[in-house]
Design a protein around this motif. Structure first.
Motif, PDB file in Angstrom:
ATOM      1  N   ILE A  45       0.871  -1.071   0.048  1.00  0.00           N
ATOM      2  CA  ILE A  45      -0.032  -0.285   0.063  1.00  0.00           C
ATOM      3  C   ILE A  45       0.761   1.365   0.021  1.00  0.00           C
ATOM      4  O   ILE A  45       0.571   2.158  -0.813  1.00  0.00           O
ATOM      5  CB  ILE A  45      -1.094  -0.111   1.271  1.00  0.00           C
ATOM      6  N   ALA A  46       2.057   1.046   0.766  1.00  0.00           N
ATOM      7  CA  ALA A  46       2.893   2.419   0.838  1.00  0.00           C
ATOM      8  C   ALA A  46       3.617   2.639  -0.719  1.00  0.00           C
ATOM      9  O   ALA A  46       3.659   3.567  -0.951  1.00  0.00           O
ATOM     10  CB  ALA A  46       3.892   2.138   1.689  1.00  0.00           C
ATOM     11  N   PHE A  47       3.942   1.416  -1.371  1.00  0.00           N
ATOM     12  CA  PHE A  47       4.447   1.611  -2.506  1.00  0.00           C
ATOM     13  C   PHE A  47       3.472   2.215  -3.562  1.00  0.00           C
ATOM     14  O   PHE A  47       3.640   3.001  -4.446  1.00  0.00           O
ATOM     15  CB  PHE A  47       4.951   0.153  -3.090  1.00  0.00           C
ATOM     16  N   GLY A  48       2.316   1.616  -3.538  1.00  0.00           N
ATOM     17  CA  GLY A  48       0.905   2.068  -4.179  1.00  0.00           C
ATOM     18  C   GLY A  48       0.766   3.686  -4.064  1.00  0.00           C
ATOM     19  O   GLY A  48       0.607   4.366  -5.143  1.00  0.00           O
ATOM     20  N   VAL A  49       0.863   3.916  -2.930  1.00  0.00           N
ATOM     21  CA  VAL A  49       0.715   5.325  -2.848  1.00  0.00           C
ATOM     22  C   VAL A  49       1.585   6.199  -3.194  1.00  0.00           C
ATOM     23  O   VAL A  49       1.634   7.247  -3.989  1.00  0.00           O
ATOM     24  CB  VAL A  49       0.688   5.813  -0.976  1.00  0.00           C
ATOM     25  N   GLY A  50       3.004   5.858  -3.316  1.00  0.00           N
ATOM     26  CA  GLY A  50       4.182   6.204  -3.787  1.00  0.00           C
ATOM     27  C   GLY A  50       4.133   6.366  -5.382  1.00  0.00           C
ATOM     28  O   GLY A  50       4.322   7.503  -5.809  1.00  0.00           O
ATOM     29  N   ILE A  51       3.603   5.390  -5.842  1.00  0.00           N
ATOM     30  CA  ILE A  51       3.272   5.217  -7.479  1.00  0.00           C
ATOM     31  C   ILE A  51       2.280   6.142  -7.749  1.00  0.00           C
ATOM     32  O   ILE A  51       2.494   6.623  -8.765  1.00  0.00           O
ATOM     33  CB  ILE A  51       3.089   3.715  -7.773  1.00  0.00           C
ATOM     34  N   VAL A  52       1.318   6.584  -7.048  1.00  0.00           N
ATOM     35  CA  VAL A  52       0.456   7.625  -7.384  1.00  0.00           C
ATOM     36  C   VAL A  52       0.641   9.091  -7.072  1.00  0.00           C
ATOM     37  O   VAL A  52       0.254   9.682  -7.953  1.00  0.00           O
ATOM     38  CB  VAL A  52      -0.962   7.107  -6.425  1.00  0.00           C
ATOM     39  N   ILE A  53       1.514   9.324  -6.190  1.00  0.00           N
ATOM     40  CA  ILE A  53       2.150  10.427  -5.989  1.00  0.00           C
ATOM     41  C   ILE A  53       3.014  11.037  -6.890  1.00  0.00           C
ATOM     42  O   ILE A  53       2.859  12.155  -7.422  1.00  0.00           O
ATOM     43  CB  ILE A  53       2.624  10.555  -4.397  1.00  0.00           C
ATOM     44  N   LEU A  54       3.974  10.160  -7.340  1.00  0.00           N
ATOM     45  CA  LEU A  54       4.813  10.617  -8.160  1.00  0.00           C
ATOM     46  C   LEU A  54       4.347  10.904  -9.595  1.00  0.00           C
ATOM     47  O   LEU A  54       4.759  12.066 -10.051  1.00  0.00           O
ATOM     48  CB  LEU A  54       6.128   9.316  -8.307  1.00  0.00           C
ATOM     49  N   PRO A  55       3.497  10.420 -10.136  1.00  0.00           N
ATOM     50  CA  PRO A  55       2.945  10.638 -11.363  1.00  0.00           C
ATOM     51  C   PRO A  55       2.212  12.313 -11.403  1.00  0.00           C
ATOM     52  O   PRO A  55       2.432  12.980 -12.201  1.00  0.00           O
ATOM     53  CB  PRO A  55       2.143   9.588 -12.150  1.00  0.00           C
ATOM     54  N   LEU A  56       1.327  12.189 -10.303  1.00  0.00           N
ATOM     55  CA  LEU A  56       0.964  13.539  -9.921  1.00  0.00           C
ATOM     56  C   LEU A  56       1.831  14.738  -9.867  1.00  0.00           C
ATOM     57  O   LEU A  56       1.678  15.738 -10.264  1.00  0.00           O
ATOM     58  CB  LEU A  56      -0.104  13.586  -8.384  1.00  0.00           C
ATOM     59  N   LEU A  57       2.994  14.392  -9.148  1.00  0.00           N
ATOM     60  CA  LEU A  57       3.915  15.438  -9.220  1.00  0.00           C
ATOM     61  C   LEU A  57       4.410  15.793 -10.661  1.00  0.00           C
ATOM     62  O   LEU A  57       4.642  17.059 -10.925  1.00  0.00           O
ATOM     63  CB  LEU A  57       5.047  15.175  -8.224  1.00  0.00           C
ATOM     64  N   GLY A  58       4.639  14.799 -11.290  1.00  0.00           N
ATOM     65  CA  GLY A  58       5.165  14.948 -12.719  1.00  0.00           C
ATOM     66  C   GLY A  58       4.012  15.833 -13.534  1.00  0.00           C
ATOM     67  O   GLY A  58       4.735  16.556 -14.406  1.00  0.00           O
ATOM     68  N   VAL A  59       2.609  15.492 -13.389  1.00  0.00           N
ATOM     69  CA  VAL A  59       1.816  16.554 -14.074  1.00  0.00           C
ATOM     70  C   VAL A  59       1.879  17.845 -13.617  1.00  0.00           C
ATOM     71  O   VAL A  59       1.847  18.629 -14.483  1.00  0.00           O
ATOM     72  CB  VAL A  59       0.539  15.826 -13.846  1.00  0.00           C
ATOM     73  N   TRP A  60       2.034  18.207 -12.319  1.00  0.00           N
ATOM     74  CA  TRP A  60       2.123  19.320 -12.051  1.00  0.00           C
ATOM     75  C   TRP A  60       3.326  19.889 -12.528  1.00  0.00           C
ATOM     76  O   TRP A  60       3.238  21.304 -12.840  1.00  0.00           O
ATOM     77  CB  TRP A  60       2.285  19.523 -10.129  1.00  0.00           C
ATOM     78  N   ILE A  61       4.566  19.342 -12.712  1.00  0.00           N
ATOM     79  CA  ILE A  61       5.765  19.939 -13.013  1.00  0.00           C
ATOM     80  C   ILE A  61       5.641  20.423 -14.686  1.00  0.00           C
ATOM     81  O   ILE A  61       5.891  21.142 -14.997  1.00  0.00           O
ATOM     82  CB  ILE A  61       6.847  18.869 -12.946  1.00  0.00           C
ATOM     83  N   VAL A  62       5.071  19.333 -15.275  1.00  0.00           N
ATOM     84  CA  VAL A  62       4.637  19.691 -16.715  1.00  0.00           C
ATOM     85  C   VAL A  62       3.591  20.713 -16.980  1.00  0.00           C
ATOM     86  O   VAL A  62       4.183  21.611 -17.871  1.00  0.00           O
ATOM     87  CB  VAL A  62       4.141  18.293 -17.316  1.00  0.00           C
ATOM     88  N   VAL A  63       2.819  20.800 -16.408  1.00  0.00           N
ATOM     89  CA  VAL A  63       1.677  21.943 -16.443  1.00  0.00           C
ATOM     90  C   VAL A  63       2.328  23.300 -16.162  1.00  0.00           C
ATOM     91  O   VAL A  63       2.285  24.152 -17.032  1.00  0.00           O
ATOM     92  CB  VAL A  63       0.352  21.507 -15.603  1.00  0.00           C
ATOM     93  N   SER A  64       3.361  23.197 -15.042  1.00  0.00           N
ATOM     94  CA  SER A  64       3.457  24.559 -14.583  1.00  0.00           C
ATOM     95  C   SER A  64       4.674  24.829 -15.690  1.00  0.00           C
ATOM     96  O   SER A  64       4.921  26.252 -15.841  1.00  0.00           O
ATOM     97  CB  SER A  64       4.090  24.407 -13.095  1.00  0.00           C
ATOM     98  N   THR A  65       5.514  24.014 -15.972  1.00  0.00           N
ATOM     99  CA  THR A  65       6.637  24.463 -17.036  1.00  0.00           C
ATOM    100  C   THR A  65       5.811  24.944 -18.462  1.00  0.00           C
ATOM    101  O   THR A  65       6.425  25.904 -19.055  1.00  0.00           O
ATOM    102  CB  THR A  65       7.438  23.007 -17.270  1.00  0.00           C
ATOM    103  N   LEU A  66       5.085  24.253 -19.006  1.00  0.00           N
ATOM    104  CA  LEU A  66       4.346  24.693 -19.996  1.00  0.00           C
ATOM    105  C   LEU A  66       3.516  25.864 -19.761  1.00  0.00           C
ATOM    106  O   LEU A  66       3.674  26.859 -20.824  1.00  0.00           O
ATOM    107  CB  LEU A  66       3.146  23.543 -20.637  1.00  0.00           C
ATOM    108  N   ARG A  67       2.887  26.306 -18.769  1.00  0.00           N
ATOM    109  CA  ARG A  67       2.416  27.357 -18.637  1.00  0.00           C
ATOM    110  C   ARG A  67       3.387  28.576 -18.614  1.00  0.00           C
ATOM    111  O   ARG A  67       3.169  29.778 -19.028  1.00  0.00           O
ATOM    112  CB  ARG A  67       1.644  27.441 -17.372  1.00  0.00           C
ATOM    113  N   SER A  68       4.662  28.322 -17.655  1.00  0.00           N
ATOM    114  CA  SER A  68       5.654  29.302 -17.850  1.00  0.00           C
ATOM    115  C   SER A  68       6.307  29.549 -19.204  1.00  0.00           C
ATOM    116  O   SER A  68       6.360  30.738 -19.560  1.00  0.00           O
ATOM    117  CB  SER A  68       6.682  28.835 -17.053  1.00  0.00           C
TER     118      SER A  68
END
Length: 157
Positions: A45-68
């Protein structure tokens, strides 16, 4: 002779490809996270949470980079429209294409004086960010570009 606007299609195509590839990657990671949750152990479950959080972080980085990037392109277009772009064509260049250090420092001094006269003007802040970049000071260039973007958004309100 009219200047030609660069073709943005190759850049847009690469960005589209990367976004699609990232979506596929997120689907694969989502399936993996689901399997981890199915196992039901604390570790899975801990690994599953980590696997979910990392892509969300990736989406945030991509969206903020594209917006900038889009915002910086709009700022650049507005600076050109105002006739206040920095003309670096006459400056001497190294074989790599970078502006010679002494010429970049002289250009920076001129633009810094302009910015010091009105640091609240987003165009002056944008220009000093570019001058920092030409002078090779990337960290200050990023800092001033963020400031210029804030001033630009404020001016557009």
């Amino acid at each position: 002779m009219a200047s030609r606007k660069p073709d943005a299609r190759p850049i847009v195509a690469v960005i589209a490809f990367l976004v699609i590839a990232m979506c596929v990657y997120f689907v694969i990671l989502g399936r993996l996270a689901y399997r981890m949750f199915e196992q039901g152990t604390a570790m899975s479950i801990a690994f599953g949470v980590g696997i979910v959080i990392l892509p969300l972080l990736g989406v945030w980085i991509v969206v903020s980079t594209l917006r900038s990037g889009i915002e910086h392109q709009r700022m650049a277009a507005d600076v050109v429209g105002l006739g206040r772009e920095i003309d670096t064509d006459p400056l001497p260049r190294r074989p790599s294409g970078r502006i010679e250090r002494d010429a970049a420092d002289e250009l920076f001094a001129q633009i810094k004086a302009e910015w010091e006269a009105d640091p609240s003007d987003w165009v002056s802040t944008y220009r000093i960010a570019r001058a920092y970049d030409y002078a090779g000071d990337r960290s200050r260039a990023r800092e001033m570009m963020k400031r210029a973007a804030e001033q630009y958004r404020e001016a557009k309100r």
